[in-house]
Design a protein around this motif. Structure first.
Motif, short mmCIF file in Angstrom:
data_model
loop_
_atom_site.label_atom_id
_atom_site.label_comp_id
_atom_site.label_asym_id
_atom_site.label_seq_id
_atom_site.Cartn_x
_atom_site.Cartn_y
_atom_site.Cartn_z
N GLY A 95 0.81 -1.21 0.00
CA GLY A 95 0.00 0.00 0.00
C GLY A 95 0.84 1.26 0.00
O GLY A 95 2.01 1.26 0.39
N THR A 96 0.23 2.35 -0.43
CA THR A 96 0.90 3.64 -0.51
C THR A 96 0.26 4.62 0.47
O THR A 96 -0.76 4.32 1.10
CB THR A 96 0.79 4.21 -1.93
OG1 THR A 96 -0.60 4.47 -2.22
CG2 THR A 96 1.34 3.23 -2.96
N ALA A 97 0.88 5.79 0.57
CA ALA A 97 0.31 6.83 1.42
C ALA A 97 -1.08 7.22 0.94
O ALA A 97 -1.98 7.51 1.75
CB ALA A 97 1.23 8.05 1.44
N SER A 98 -1.29 7.21 -0.36
CA SER A 98 -2.62 7.52 -0.91
C SER A 98 -3.64 6.47 -0.47
O SER A 98 -4.78 6.80 -0.15
CB SER A 98 -2.54 7.58 -2.44
OG SER A 98 -3.82 7.81 -3.00
N ASP A 99 -3.23 5.20 -0.46
CA ASP A 99 -4.13 4.14 0.01
C ASP A 99 -4.48 4.34 1.49
O ASP A 99 -5.64 4.15 1.89
CB ASP A 99 -3.48 2.76 -0.17
CG ASP A 99 -3.24 2.41 -1.63
OD1 ASP A 99 -4.07 2.80 -2.47
OD2 ASP A 99 -2.22 1.75 -1.91
N PHE A 100 -3.49 4.71 2.28
CA PHE A 100 -3.73 4.95 3.70
C PHE A 100 -4.72 6.10 3.89
O PHE A 100 -5.65 6.01 4.71
CB PHE A 100 -2.41 5.28 4.39
CG PHE A 100 -2.54 5.48 5.88
CD1 PHE A 100 -2.53 4.40 6.74
CD2 PHE A 100 -2.67 6.75 6.41
CE1 PHE A 100 -2.64 4.58 8.12
CE2 PHE A 100 -2.78 6.94 7.78
CZ PHE A 100 -2.77 5.85 8.64
#
Length: 446
Positions: A95-100
């Protein structure tokens, strides 16, 4: 507590939760609900005007009490503990920061979008049917308090990925930098009062950072005498700042906009949580307590968002009747508070049954790509514009409708969470992302 080992060919189990954090959050939520019931007191004046008084907050004896019971920093300490581990697990799954950000936004704004829509619809119909506009405004203001918390908590959580990266490199330097920003804003707020609201971000990010340190920094796991010393020292420093006249001794005044006093309270409460952990762990490990707290925790956002609007609605309806209305602070008013609490709980039960599932994370039924970062950022803007406006200027019926539309737009932009981000990958020979060492295993939030 550590994650359980996965059996060959079987699904990965959910990691154990830290019952102490669950219990601390339940305590905080209970204290907030009870505190609001003791504070909100609508008054119908002889000329027909309606105002709302903070009965408990106006009592001089309450200032030292609220010093102890101002537990909002503890919310953010707990959010830092759980959020850091959730981010690490998500990142380990690719996961990425955008997903978080997508997951965090959905977790918080889906329940809020429904609240705003229901309130706007109901209050608009009441206004059309001739209910006094001042009563409508009293009811509208009932959603203002939850919205400021939503804006502050989201600001801290959406900054978590990059703050976690700084924490990984220099935890104490990062905390010191955030506290320095808090102090700088406090020093300049007399010249430019509007700057004070920057601490809605700096203060709560600093307190959240305390949660990071509690979660996995051995330097913040001293012995019990040292923990008690931290509690005493932070409160003595806070008392000195109040005696010097630099800050108010009323922690309700210091809450909005927040200032350095909330950081010092956060340090005290983080240390107190660790000091009391052995006793809290014994209480939280009781089967009935753990089961009850677990159920309440899964619907905590619904309870938080709805309890104050329901209290305001009940108070507004009573103003339209001949039901006895004891003056705030009188013996009759105090004796009536337990009945008001029971009434709010009774009203919350069907609300939780109807809308509680909105706190569950919406997961795509099959393989699905992640949302574009631009869509997630646009959703964040759509949420913050009405929430910050309400926090700064108060909530009106028009802003309530605009906020409902903005929150609904954000939910559409965010869509559903890809399944790969919600369940561990079925890999062999791998290992689960690490949790903190016992007894600090964090709760992986939904």
């Amino acid at each position: 507590m550590v994650p359980q080992q996965r059996t060959a060919g079987g699904p990965a189990p959910t990691p154990d939760r830290d019952p102490v954090i669950d219990l601390a959050r339940f305590f905080c939520l209970t204290l907030v609900v009870v505190g609001h019931i003791l504070m909100v007191s609508p008054v119908l004046h002889p000329d027909g005007t309606v105002t709302s008084e903070n009965t408990l907050g106006n009592q001089h004896w309450f200032e030292p009490v609220v010093w102890v019971l101002q537990i909002m920093p503890l919310f953010f300490v707990a959010g830092g503990i759980t959020g850091l581990q959730s981010w690490r697990r998500l990142r380990a799954r690719g996961g990425t920061a955008s997903d978080f950000m997508q997951i965090r936004l959905l977790r918080l704004i889906r329940p809020a979008a429904v609240l705003l829509a229901v309130m706007f619809t109901g209050l608009s119909l009441a206004l059309l049917r001739g209910v006094d506009p001042q009563v409508i405004q009293l009811l509208t203001s009932g959603a203002g308090m939850p919205l400021w918390f939503l804006a502050a908590y989201l600001a801290a959580q959406l900054n978590l990925p990059w703050l976690a990266a700084l924490h990984g490199r220099a935890p104490w330097l990062t905390l010191a930098g955030l506290i320095s920003l808090v102090v700088a804003v406090d020093c300049l707020r007399g010249i430019l009062p509007e700057l004070a609201y920057l601490n809605m971000v700096f203060v709560w990010c600093a307190v959240q950072q305390l949660g990071f340190i509690v979660a996995d920094n051995p330097a913040f796991r001293p012995g019990r005498p040292a923990l008690l010393g931290i509690v005493v020292a932070s409160n003595m420093l806070l008392g000195l700042l109040v005696l010097l006249g630099l800050y108010s001794g009323n922690m309700l005044v210091n809450l909005n906009p927040p200032n350095l006093t909330l950081v010092l309270l956060g340090i005290s409460q983080a240390a107190a949580l660790q000091f009391l952990r052995p006793w809290l762990s014994r209480i939280a490990s009781l089967a009935r307590v753990r089961r009850f707290v677990g159920v309440a925790g899964r619907r905590s956002m619904t309870v938080y968002l709805w309890h104050l609007p329901l209290l305001a609605a009940m108070s507004g309806v009573l103003l339209l009747t001949d039901f006895p209305q004891p003056a705030g602070g009188t013996a009759g008013w105090w004796w009536g508070r337990p009945l008001v609490l029971l009434a709010v709980i009774a009203l919350l039960m069907p609300i939780v049954a109807l809308f509680g599932r909105l706190e569950d994370r919406p997961t795509a039924p099959g393989p699905a790509p992640g949302r574009p970062a631009a869509a997630v950022l646009l959703a964040a803007v759509a949420v913050f514009v009405p929430a910050v406006n309400a926090a700064l200027n108060g909530l009106t019926l028009g802003l309530l409708g605009g906020g409902a539309a903005c929150f609904a737009l954000a939910v559409v932009l965010l869509g559903r969470v890809p399944a790969r981000l919600t369940t561990p990958a079925g890999r062999t020979g791998g290992s689960e992302p690490p949790l903190p060492h016992p007894p600090l295993s964090a709760n992986v939030e939904p």
